[in-house]
Design a protein around this motif. Structure first.
Motif, PDB file in Angstrom:
ATOM      1  N   MET A 137       0.949 -10.893  -5.209  1.00  0.00           N
ATOM      2  CA  MET A 137       0.683  -9.626  -5.884  1.00  0.00           C
ATOM      3  C   MET A 137       1.148  -8.420  -5.060  1.00  0.00           C
ATOM      4  O   MET A 137       1.603  -7.422  -5.599  1.00  0.00           O
ATOM      5  CB  MET A 137      -0.814  -9.531  -6.181  1.00  0.00           C
ATOM      6  CG  MET A 137      -1.145  -8.571  -7.273  1.00  0.00           C
ATOM      7  SD  MET A 137      -0.459  -9.072  -8.854  1.00  0.00           S
ATOM      8  CE  MET A 137      -1.962  -9.341  -9.750  1.00  0.00           C
ATOM      9  N   CYS A 138       1.025  -8.530  -3.710  1.00  0.00           N
ATOM     10  CA  CYS A 138       1.443  -7.411  -2.884  1.00  0.00           C
ATOM     11  C   CYS A 138       2.941  -7.128  -3.015  1.00  0.00           C
ATOM     12  O   CYS A 138       3.421  -6.058  -2.639  1.00  0.00           O
ATOM     13  CB  CYS A 138       1.096  -7.677  -1.418  1.00  0.00           C
ATOM     14  SG  CYS A 138       1.818  -9.201  -0.802  1.00  0.00           S
ATOM     15  N   SER A 143      -8.802   0.582  -5.061  1.00  0.00           N
ATOM     16  CA  SER A 143      -9.250  -0.813  -5.097  1.00  0.00           C
ATOM     17  C   SER A 143     -10.342  -1.009  -4.055  1.00  0.00           C
ATOM     18  O   SER A 143     -10.180  -0.603  -2.900  1.00  0.00           O
ATOM     19  CB  SER A 143      -8.088  -1.749  -4.761  1.00  0.00           C
ATOM     20  OG  SER A 143      -7.003  -1.457  -5.602  1.00  0.00           O
ATOM     21  N   ASN A 147     -11.543   0.047  -8.660  1.00  0.00           N
ATOM     22  CA  ASN A 147     -11.213  -1.273  -9.237  1.00  0.00           C
ATOM     23  C   ASN A 147     -11.734  -2.388  -8.352  1.00  0.00           C
ATOM     24  O   ASN A 147     -11.381  -2.478  -7.174  1.00  0.00           O
ATOM     25  CB  ASN A 147      -9.687  -1.438  -9.327  1.00  0.00           C
ATOM     26  CG  ASN A 147      -9.093  -0.562 -10.413  1.00  0.00           C
ATOM     27  OD1 ASN A 147      -9.784  -0.158 -11.352  1.00  0.00           O
ATOM     28  ND2 ASN A 147      -7.815  -0.265 -10.284  1.00  0.00           N
ATOM     29  N   GLY A 153       2.769  -5.244  -7.052  1.00  0.00           N
ATOM     30  CA  GLY A 153       2.106  -3.949  -7.216  1.00  0.00           C
ATOM     31  C   GLY A 153       0.926  -4.004  -8.168  1.00  0.00           C
ATOM     32  O   GLY A 153       0.278  -3.004  -8.425  1.00  0.00           O
ATOM     33  N   GLY A 154       0.648  -5.186  -8.714  1.00  0.00           N
ATOM     34  CA  GLY A 154      -0.526  -5.327  -9.576  1.00  0.00           C
ATOM     35  C   GLY A 154      -0.348  -4.696 -10.935  1.00  0.00           C
ATOM     36  O   GLY A 154       0.717  -4.197 -11.259  1.00  0.00           O
ATOM     37  N   VAL A 163     -11.879  -6.515  -8.032  1.00  0.00           N
ATOM     38  CA  VAL A 163     -11.489  -7.842  -8.519  1.00  0.00           C
ATOM     39  C   VAL A 163     -12.682  -8.766  -8.267  1.00  0.00           C
ATOM     40  O   VAL A 163     -13.135  -8.909  -7.128  1.00  0.00           O
ATOM     41  CB  VAL A 163     -10.239  -8.363  -7.780  1.00  0.00           C
ATOM     42  CG1 VAL A 163      -9.894  -9.767  -8.247  1.00  0.00           C
ATOM     43  CG2 VAL A 163      -9.064  -7.430  -8.014  1.00  0.00           C
ATOM     44  N   THR A 180      -4.222   2.778  -4.908  1.00  0.00           N
ATOM     45  CA  THR A 180      -4.261   2.670  -3.444  1.00  0.00           C
ATOM     46  C   THR A 180      -5.498   1.916  -2.997  1.00  0.00           C
ATOM     47  O   THR A 180      -6.483   1.863  -3.736  1.00  0.00           O
ATOM     48  CB  THR A 180      -4.262   4.088  -2.810  1.00  0.00           C
ATOM     49  OG1 THR A 180      -4.531   3.985  -1.405  1.00  0.00           O
ATOM     50  CG2 THR A 180      -5.317   4.997  -3.422  1.00  0.00           C
ATOM     51  N   GLU A 195       0.859  -1.184   0.000  1.00  0.00           N
ATOM     52  CA  GLU A 195       0.000   0.000   0.000  1.00  0.00           C
ATOM     53  C   GLU A 195       0.898   1.236   0.000  1.00  0.00           C
ATOM     54  O   GLU A 195       1.577   1.510   0.990  1.00  0.00           O
ATOM     55  CB  GLU A 195      -0.936  -0.025   1.219  1.00  0.00           C
ATOM     56  CG  GLU A 195      -1.717   1.249   1.440  1.00  0.00           C
ATOM     57  CD  GLU A 195      -2.421   1.782   0.181  1.00  0.00           C
ATOM     58  OE1 GLU A 195      -2.962   1.001  -0.618  1.00  0.00           O
ATOM     59  OE2 GLU A 195      -2.407   3.021   0.004  1.00  0.00           O
TER      60      GLU A 195
END
Ligand code: SAM
Length: 327
Positions: free
Chosen positions: A322-323, A121, A160, A326-327, A162, A98, A71
């Protein structure tokens, strides 16, 4: 030089920079339940180091930079980095992704420092479910962050989501209604098999075609041009102020127009989100590499960018969650 292309003639002009692997949430699909072993602080690139890499990339042709994490807002004094990146004249689009939890306190300062666009997100509009998915968060904090981003003058603010079968797919209509009622710009993203979550992704995955079909119960979706040539396809419901975007990294991948590189918090350059290949930049930087030397390394990473991911034959990234990307 004004531009650089990879070996498949794709112009590379977008760098996503992760500034930390730490996060104030623990989203079930992004991080293991007991978190990750966070990088020691000394292993994380300083703002000066990030800025030198960004400057080198800009000299090669990078024009867009997005700050992400972990984050990003948990990293101290992020607006200092934003100011440093804003001074790089070739970079004309500086944006942020963020979870929004800390945004209400920082939105104005980030805007003043030079962030132009913000993506937030958000995977549920139901407080209890939001807490369950994030294993930590309070929905109201994010909603405040969204309001603060609008009040600070960010427009559009993109939300966003998911989409995960059996977890939040019963909220698709609620999110789509937000484009009618509150003018939100909502983007639905297919769940990708990355890191630990590869097995689960199969059962949770919903293709964009199915998501679109469900949204159309609210009305016909009209194609809409929101901005640029990113991976999302945008539409609008009749009479909506906001838009609906669909991002289909799995069912209809957009590798053929991939224009991006990723920099991890510890200074690894990732030419492809879904491949384990990476190149270390921190070592050379800390041995005193100049902008020109970093440019050479960036050029090598760009040349090594794969043609596309190989999800269809079951190959994906294994070495990071993913963390940590950073996606
Ligand atoms: N903490 C910030 C945030 O929440 O936006 C930035 C980092 S987060 C890793 C960036 C984005 O990656 C988020 O929108 C998140 O939902 C998305 N993401 C994480 N894991 C994913 C997965 N397996 N499939 C699709 N998107 C994913």
């Amino acid at each position: 030089m004004t531009g650089i292309s990879d070996s498949f003639n794709r112009p590379i002009n977008y760098l996503r920079i992760s500034v930390t692997d730490r996060c104030n949430l623990r989203c079930v699909y992004c991080m293991p339940a007991d978190g990750i072993n966070p990088l020691p602080h000394g292993d994380i690139l300083s703002y000066e180091e990030v800025s030198l890499i960004a400057r080198s990339a800009a000299e090669l042709g990078i024009k867009k930079v997005r700050i992400t994490g972990g984050e990003p807002l948990v990293r101290a004094n992020l607006s200092n980095l934003v100011r440093m990146l804003s001074e790089i004249k070739e970079i004309n689009d500086l944006s942020l992704t963020t979870n929004g939890v800390l945004l209400s306190a920082q939105a104005r300062e980030l805007k003043a420092a030079g962030i132009k666009r913000v993506n937030i997100s958000l995977d549920s509009l139901r407080p209890e479910r939001f807490h369950k998915i994030t294993r930590a968060g309070k929905l109201e904090d994010v909603l405040q962050g969204i309001r603060a981003a609008g009040a600070a003058g960010f427009n559009p603010v993109k939300i966003n989501m998911v989409v995960m079968r059996g977890i939040n797919d019963d909220e698709l209509i609620d999110f789509a209604r937000k484009t009618l009622e509150e003018g939100w710009h909502v983007r639905f993203i297919e769940f990708m098999p990355v890191g630990e979550k590869q097995q689960e992704a199969g059962e949770r995955f919903i293709p964009i075609s199915e998501i679109m079909g469900r949204i159309e119960s609210l009305g016909a979706l009209e194609p809409y041009i929101l901005d640029g040539n990113g991976p999302a396809k945008y539409f609008r419901l009749p009479q909506a102020r906001g838009t609906i975007g669909f991002i289909s990294p799995v069912s209809e991948h957009f590798c053929f127009k991939c224009n991006r590189l990723r920099l991890s918090a510890e200074g690894k350059l990732l030419p492809c989100l879904l491949s384990d290949a990476e190149m270390d930049l921190r070592g050379p930087l800390r041995r005193g590499a100049s902008v020109d030397e970093i440019k050479l390394l960036l050029g090598q990473a760009i040349a090594a960018k794969p043609q596309g991911h190989k999800l269809e034959v079951g190959t994906t990234r294994n070495n990071r969650n993913m963390c940590q990307i950073g996606g």
